[in-house]
Design a protein around this motif. Structure first.
Motif, mmCIF file in Angstrom:
data_model
loop_
_atom_site.group_PDB
_atom_site.id
_atom_site.type_symbol
_atom_site.label_atom_id
_atom_site.label_comp_id
_atom_site.label_asym_id
_atom_site.label_seq_id
_atom_site.Cartn_x
_atom_site.Cartn_y
_atom_site.Cartn_z
ATOM 1 N N PRO A 76 0.817 -1.214 0.000
ATOM 2 C CA PRO A 76 0.000 0.000 0.000
ATOM 3 C C PRO A 76 0.852 1.267 0.000
ATOM 4 O O PRO A 76 1.970 1.268 0.517
ATOM 5 N N SER A 97 -3.938 2.606 -5.085
ATOM 6 C CA SER A 97 -3.445 1.632 -4.113
ATOM 7 C C SER A 97 -4.578 1.110 -3.236
ATOM 8 O O SER A 97 -4.678 -0.093 -2.983
ATOM 9 N N GLN A 98 -5.443 1.999 -2.776
ATOM 10 C CA GLN A 98 -6.547 1.582 -1.917
ATOM 11 C C GLN A 98 -7.537 0.708 -2.670
ATOM 12 O O GLN A 98 -8.068 -0.268 -2.130
ATOM 13 N N ALA A 115 -6.230 -2.691 -2.720
ATOM 14 C CA ALA A 115 -6.333 -3.333 -1.405
ATOM 15 C C ALA A 115 -7.745 -3.828 -1.145
ATOM 16 O O ALA A 115 -7.943 -4.905 -0.575
ATOM 17 N N PRO A 146 -1.400 -4.657 3.950
ATOM 18 C CA PRO A 146 -1.967 -3.305 4.033
ATOM 19 C C PRO A 146 -2.673 -3.057 5.361
ATOM 20 O O PRO A 146 -2.846 -3.973 6.177
#
Length: 903
Positions: free
Chosen positions: A633, A674-675, A678, A722
């Motif tokens: 992350p 990135s989120q 995740a 993460p």
């Protein structure tokens, strides 16, 4: 299993060798000779049914006839015998085996697999097979076929290649560099990089770790162990196969940019490891780390008797990112007082070709005392006017005198060009690093600088997201789930827009049109405002539209839209008759004349999983090849660092009449991508190209997204675990407060600073076992910068004020069997149940993670904590070594529910 039983492997008191032989040049004979000549003081026994004794050492017919149970079994027997020997060794209770034998094969059905399976039921640890062996100089153990025993030192060497390990041992022996341990992993059916990093990170005899890597298998374990080790000591890695090409052409620009070696490089960077490119550089690192400790700063002072080599050293220093120290007027005056008038009066301090020992001594004393530099490089070019050996002795004299009278250990590095061995001997005896060239010396200096910078980076507190974004995760998951159910691999533009919009990622709007009339209708609102539109062919079978001329830009009228749409469809049918044509998508033409074209993407690496890619974009993205990679992350700081590692970074600044690009919006886009990865592990690739960035913000003009199913129960495919959002919860009511219980975040440093103001000195003493007067950045960073793979901190936050009310921490051991906890609440809230809530949450988490036992140390006078531990089911044990301490232990394997603190 990690460090389980590795103490027996690396510090054995007794060794048995199975496969010892009397045959000259046989592996068994060479290893036996090395063990004996190395001087191992422990008990040595041999196993070979063919001989009663070998080289005067008694030999027995089988492991069952050994006198006692050795700590380590070294195996040089033929491949077919290895699984049986390992099974027998495990049954006898032997803790570890070093399998030097090669030829066991790989994969299912191989002898290597059979060997691993034979060891596993007994918990026997295996180093190898197909390895050089094991060398532990501190106990004079050379259980290997290396040509010599290395000197005792504090460098640990971990190598997948036996040849590389042997070469390093040979090289180090000629340079007076010693090792704490040399471990050759070979095929690594059990003990791997993660295990060894965990072990040597805590090994008091090891100050730095050198690694030779060919490939990594268990990446999560490796990344967790590497990040943990790099926080406490330098870890330097060289990896082979930098230019290996992908077997297939990548389907997206992002995939093409993310070569395998670039991903390894990103992983090493994220873990805080120092990567070097070849063995020469690794040798230079070994030379430096073998004699010097990391230090603050990167300002180098250079002392030389040759101006030319001094300038070359400056060039290399700048090339490698170092800083040339500045001489103050006061320091120049002090050097004037002790040197002849012809010296350079600047850095490099050139003291002249006729400089002898006295001049070197006087100049070095001044430079070591100078606080305007952080290290000194002393160089000598041979002349007939002075003795290089005498000058070397003078340098050693100054350094040793300074060490004796001061705690200051300013690093001093040396280069004696053309030395015939006299200076080398002098520096070796004094433990002062020396190099053959100015380039090697500067590299060594920069290795220490880079370690400190990497360590600081691991400890830095990144800023929080400046504009809190709220993602519609469920909407995004719905889009992906429906696409996978329908058998899609690529999302269509409408689906992509929905997905990205759910995460607030700006993208040009899309409208589906099945024919020219529908396209004209979709374009009408944009055309009415005088805005042109873009038409793109839409087909699940046509990924790269430009390859069939499937895009029309700057279309300005409804008639043109109808005509171009029909033309696009006709061209697509002709170019790819088998393609499934859905229609076209209509987009507003985004015109930003002063915007920079960038690429933001994510790809799926076969080893490390999701990887974020950033760089300069547009049609020529792969030709430019200006990109940087990072493992998610990401936070805002990591996103900023990713941008700064590309040539796009300076282009984002203002120049001429072009205003600066919105860096913060770009960083936020990277964090959002990135989120998204995740939250939705089914998303495999994202290709936003081009992304236009200017002073008004960022927007993706085109996008591609691939999806694929994941195994049931998969939470994340990240190599770096993460932020575990699933452990967030709201307490319905506690003391009439609304409390948010969540894992700690890297940006929580300010919460801790305020929190500690509400904790009394006595409560701090009870928590930290000593008075705490100052809460430094480093102190708090160790609480907030955690690796969620092996540590967890829960904080209780008052949702009304945002203040931290308390926190609990659990850190698992490397074997992931035990966890050590610590808990602290604000002093004004003690006795009101918050500590109980935090402890319940910690226990609940430990059980979910499979930790078998939780323990902690409690001061005997902390009666409140001891009473709570008793109520929670901990057993209280007295500490025999410290009568002021108690050890509290909770067995989590016992049945019985733990009450939840969450609603």
């Amino acid at each position: 299993m990690s460090t389980y039983r590795l103490q027996s492997l690396f510090a054995p008191k007794s060794v048995a060798l199975a496969g010892a032989s009397q045959r000259d040049l046989s592996l068994g004979r060479i290893v036996l000779r090395n063990i004996r000549s190395g001087g191992f003081k422990g008990k040595l026994q041999l196993v070979n049914p063919r001989y009663a004794e070998i080289d005067g050492v008694p030999s027995v017919g089988g492991l069952d006839k050994l006198d006692g149970v050795p700590d380590v079994l070294v195996i040089t027997a033929p491949p077919a015998e290895v699984p049986g020997l390992v099974a027998e060794a495990g049954a006898r209770g032997i803790a570890a085996a070093v399998v030097i034998t090669s030829g066991l094969g790989h994969g299912p059905g191989s002898l290597a697999e059979a060997t691993a399976q034979a060891a596993r039921p007994h918990g026997l640890r295996l180093l190898g097979p197909n390895c050089l062996g094991l060398l532990v100089p501190s106990i004079s153990l050379n259980a290997s076929f290396a040509t010599r025993m290395p000197k005792v030192g504090d460098l640990a060497l971990i190598s997948q290649s036996g040849a590389i390990a042997a070469s390093l041992v040979e090289w180090a022996s000629s340079r007076s560099i010693g090792f704490s341990t040399v471990a050759s992993m070979g095929d690594a059916v059990d003990v791997d990089f993660g295990d060894l990093l965990d072990y040597f990170a805590l090994d008091r005899k090891t100050r730095a770790i050198l690694m030779y890597v060919e490939s990594i298998t268990d990446v999560r374990k490796f990344m967790s162990a590497a990040r943990s080790a790099a926080r406490v000591k330098p870890v330097i890695v060289v990896k082979s196969g930098r230019h290996a090409q992908a077997a297939q052409a990548a389907a997206t620009h992002t995939g093409a940019l993310a070569g395998a070696d670039a991903v390894y490089d990103a992983a090493f960077r994220r873990a805080g490891l120092l990567r070097v490119l070849d063995l020469d550089e690794l040798f230079a690192a070994a030379e430096t780390l073998g004699h010097l400790s990391p230090f603050d700063g990167k300002r180098l002072a250079i002392l030389t008797n040759g101006g030319g080599i001094g300038v070359l050293a400056v060039d290399r220093l700048i090339d490698f990112g170092g800083t040339l120290a500045t001489l103050s007027e006061k320091r120049v005056a002090e050097l004037d007082a002790v040197l002849t008038s012809g010296w350079s009066h600047s850095n490099p301090v050139d003291i002249g070709g006729d400089a002898g020992a006295a001049r070197y001594r006087a100049a070095l004393e001044q430079l070591i005392a100078d606080r305007d530099n952080d290290a000194v490089l002393v160089m000598n070019c041979p002349t007939a006017l002075a003795s290089p050996a005498e000058s070397a002795a003078a340098v050693v004299e100054v350094i040793q005198r300074e060490r004796a009278r001061s705690m200051m250990r300013k690093p001093v590095l040396t280069v004696w060009v053309g030395d015939r061995g006299e200076a080398t001997r002098i520096f070796d005896e004094a433990g002062i690093p020396h190099y053959d060239s100015e380039t090697e010396a500067i590299r060594g200096f920069m290795h220490l600088v880079r370690f400190r910078e990497a360590n600081e980076s691991l400890m830095e507190t990144p800023p929080s997201v400046p504009t809190q974004f709220v993602s519609d995760t469920e909407a995004a998951r719905g889009v992906v789930a429906r696409a996978i159910k329908d058998g899609q691999t690529w999302l269509d533009p409408i689906q992509i827009e929905t997905l990205l919009t759910a995460y607030g990622i700006p993208i040009a709007p899309s409208h589906l049109a099945r024919n020219g009339f529908e396209a004209a209708w979709a374009a009408r609102p944009y055309l009415a405002k005088g805005q042109a539109v873009v038409l793109k062919i839409l087909s699940p079978d046509i990924v790269h539209k430009s390859e069939i001329d499937g895009v029309r830009l700057n279309v300005l009228s409804e008639e043109a839209v109808r005509r171009e749409t029909e033309d696009l469809l006709a061209r697509a049918r002709k170019a790819m008759p088998q393609a499934r044509l859905i229609g076209v998508t209509v987009h507003p033409m985004i015109v930003r004349p002063k915007a920079r074209e960038l690429i933001v993407g994510a790809t799926d690496d076969s080893v490390f999983g999701p990887v974020i890619v950033f760089g300069r974009g547009g049609m020529a993205v792969e030709v430019l090849n200006d990109k940087a990679l990072a493992l998610p992350p990401l936070d805002m700081k990591l996103a900023r660092d990713l941008i700064d590692r590309t040539g796009a970074a300076p282009l984002l600044g203002a120049y001429r009449n072009v205003p600066p690009g919105d860096r913060q919006a770009l960083e936020l886009m990277l964090v959002k991508v990135s989120q998204l990865l995740a939250d939705i592990p089914e998303v495999r690739e994202i290709d936003l190209n081009p992304v236009l960035a200017d002073d008004s913000g960022v927007i993706a003009v085109d996008a591609r997204v691939t999806v694929a199913p994941v195994a049931a129960g998969t939470r994340s495919r990240f190599a770096v675990r993460p932020y575990p959002k699933e452990w967030e919860s709201h307490l319905a009511s506690w003391e009439d407060l609304r409390v948010f219980l969540r894992p700690v975040r890297p940006e929580d440093e300010h919460l801790y600073l305020e929190f500690f103001k509400h904790v009394s000195e006595n409560d701090l003493r009870l928590r930290f076992f000593a008075p705490v007067k100052e809460f430094s950045h480093t102190f708090i960073a160790r609480m907030t910068q955690i690796d969620y793979a092996r540590a967890m901190v829960f904080v209780a936050v008052d949702e009304r004020t945002g203040e931290m009310l308390g926190g609990v921490r659990i850190h698992s051991d490397a074997n992931y069997e035990k966890g050590e906890y610590a808990v602290l609440v604000r002093s004004d809230l003690k006795g009101r149940g918050l500590g109980w809530i935090l402890m319940q949450r910690m226990i609940e988490y430990a059980k979910a993670e499979g930790i078998a036992e939780v323990e902690g140390q409690v001061l005997r006078d902390n009666t409140t904590m001891l009473r709570m531990c008793t109520d929670l089911g901990f057993r209280i044990e007295h500490d025999n070594d410290d009568p002021g301490l108690c050890k509290v232990v909770l067995d989590l394997t016992a049945k019985g529910p733990v009450a939840s603190a969450a609603e």
